[in-house]
Every structure is written in C-alpha cells, then in structure tokens.
Design a protein around this motif. Structure first.
Motif, mmCIF file in Angstrom:
data_model
loop_
_atom_site.group_PDB
_atom_site.id
_atom_site.type_symbol
_atom_site.label_atom_id
_atom_site.label_comp_id
_atom_site.label_asym_id
_atom_site.label_seq_id
_atom_site.Cartn_x
_atom_site.Cartn_y
_atom_site.Cartn_z
ATOM 1 N N ARG A 107 0.822 -1.220 0.000
ATOM 2 C CA ARG A 107 0.000 0.000 0.000
ATOM 3 C C ARG A 107 0.854 1.267 0.000
ATOM 4 N NH1 ARG A 107 -0.288 3.728 4.470
ATOM 5 N NH2 ARG A 107 0.612 2.653 6.214
ATOM 6 N N ARG B 149 -6.896 -1.239 4.386
ATOM 7 C CA ARG B 149 -8.145 -1.331 5.129
ATOM 8 C C ARG B 149 -7.730 -1.144 6.591
ATOM 9 N NH1 ARG B 149 -12.575 -3.839 2.588
ATOM 10 N NH2 ARG B 149 -12.106 -4.461 0.460
ATOM 11 N N ILE C 26 -5.553 -9.343 -3.498
ATOM 12 C CA ILE C 26 -6.955 -8.985 -3.262
ATOM 13 C C ILE C 26 -7.864 -9.983 -3.975
ATOM 14 C CG2 ILE C 26 -8.742 -7.260 -3.766
ATOM 15 C CD1 ILE C 26 -6.492 -5.097 -3.370
ATOM 16 N N SER D 267 -8.213 -13.204 -2.289
ATOM 17 C CA SER D 267 -8.767 -13.078 -0.933
ATOM 18 C C SER D 267 -7.810 -13.657 0.101
ATOM 19 C CB SER D 267 -10.142 -13.745 -0.830
ATOM 20 O OG SER D 267 -11.058 -13.127 -1.689
ATOM 21 N N SER E 199 -6.732 -9.258 2.089
ATOM 22 C CA SER E 199 -7.837 -8.818 2.959
ATOM 23 C C SER E 199 -7.514 -7.520 3.679
ATOM 24 C CB SER E 199 -8.183 -9.896 3.973
ATOM 25 O OG SER E 199 -7.203 -9.986 4.984
ATOM 26 N N ARG F 112 -7.170 -2.539 -0.248
ATOM 27 C CA ARG F 112 -8.344 -2.133 -1.029
ATOM 28 C C ARG F 112 -7.844 -1.410 -2.278
ATOM 29 N NH1 ARG F 112 -12.938 0.136 1.918
ATOM 30 N NH2 ARG F 112 -11.382 0.005 3.475
ATOM 31 N N LYS G 227 -8.202 1.280 -5.049
ATOM 32 C CA LYS G 227 -8.893 2.590 -5.070
ATOM 33 C C LYS G 227 -9.729 2.731 -6.319
ATOM 34 C CE LYS G 227 -5.293 4.975 -2.488
ATOM 35 N NZ LYS G 227 -4.269 5.983 -2.530
#
Length: 137
Positions: free
Chosen positions: A48, A57, A124, A127, A132, A135, A137
């Motif tokens: 991230r 998240r 992602i 999963s 998890s 996220r 964007k």
C-alpha cells in the motif's frame, strides 16, 4: 493390567497439566501463527505504501493487530514479551529480508510501483490474508 494403564495415563495427564505453565515458551518468532501473520501485515503495508492505486483497510488492520496480540496473550506471552518482539530491530530486519525474498519470488521490481500494484491486486483477487488488508482505489 487395564487399571494400571488407566492409572498411568491419568498420572501423565495430571503431570502434563501441572508442567504446562512451567514449560518454556518458544520465542514469538518461532510461533508461526504470530510470525506469519505479522509478515503478511508487513507485506500488505509495503504494497500500500508503494502502489498509488491501493490503500489499506485500516480498521481491519487495527483489528488484525489486536487479534494477534490477544492470541499471543492467550498463548501465555506477556505484553512486555510481545512488545519486545514487535519492537526488536533484529526481528524487523529479519522480516524485511524475508519480505524482500517474497517480493522477488512474486516478480516485484522494487523500482516499479506498478509491480507492487499487480501483486496487491493479485492478493486482493485471491482473498488472501495480505489481500484482505488491502483495497483497490
């Protein structure tokens, strides 16, 4: 003979219950449920930070960290032991080296933010635990 076996088993069970708390705990780095989870958290954080189209998240990550701490506490580790592990420069260096190997194996070019994005999107999509915590964007 049957009573002797049952009595012997009862003694061993009693001794193991008494000896349980006295047995030495392994270092947290050797507790896969904790160490692997922290590794995944670090990988997600690095993705991230390096991919402009993926964010964290944050509430999930905070809850995840709290759950890990509770799990370690339930295993008998004190807050001081947990803090010593998570604050240790040697452990941070070890996990960074493990992450570098992971990123190389996944084809991430650390000079290319899009390669972090590709990995993040893959995680992602799968999963996975890493995914998890992320996220798109």
């Amino acid at each position: 003979m049957k009573h002797f076996v049952a009595a012997t088993a009862a003694v061993f069970v009693s001794l193991s219950l008494l000896a349980g708390p006295a047995m030495a705990k392994p270092p947290l780095r050797e507790v896969a449920a904790i160490d692997d989870a922290l590794f995944d958290l670090g990988v997600a954080d690095r993705i991230r930070k390096n991919c402009p189209t993926i964010s964290a998240r944050m509430l999930r990550a905070i809850g995840y960290v709290r759950d890990l701490e509770q799990k370690a506490r339930a295993m008998g580790y004190t807050k001081a032991e947990i803090d010593a592990y998570t604050d240790s420069d040697a452990e941070k260096d070890r996990l960074r080296a493990k992450a570098a190997t992971f990123f190389r194996a996944k084809g991430v070019d650390t000079s290319d933010p899009q390669s972090y994005c590709a990995l993040g999107l893959e995680e992602i999509q799968k999963s996975s635990r890493i995914g998890s915590l992320l996220r798109a964007k």
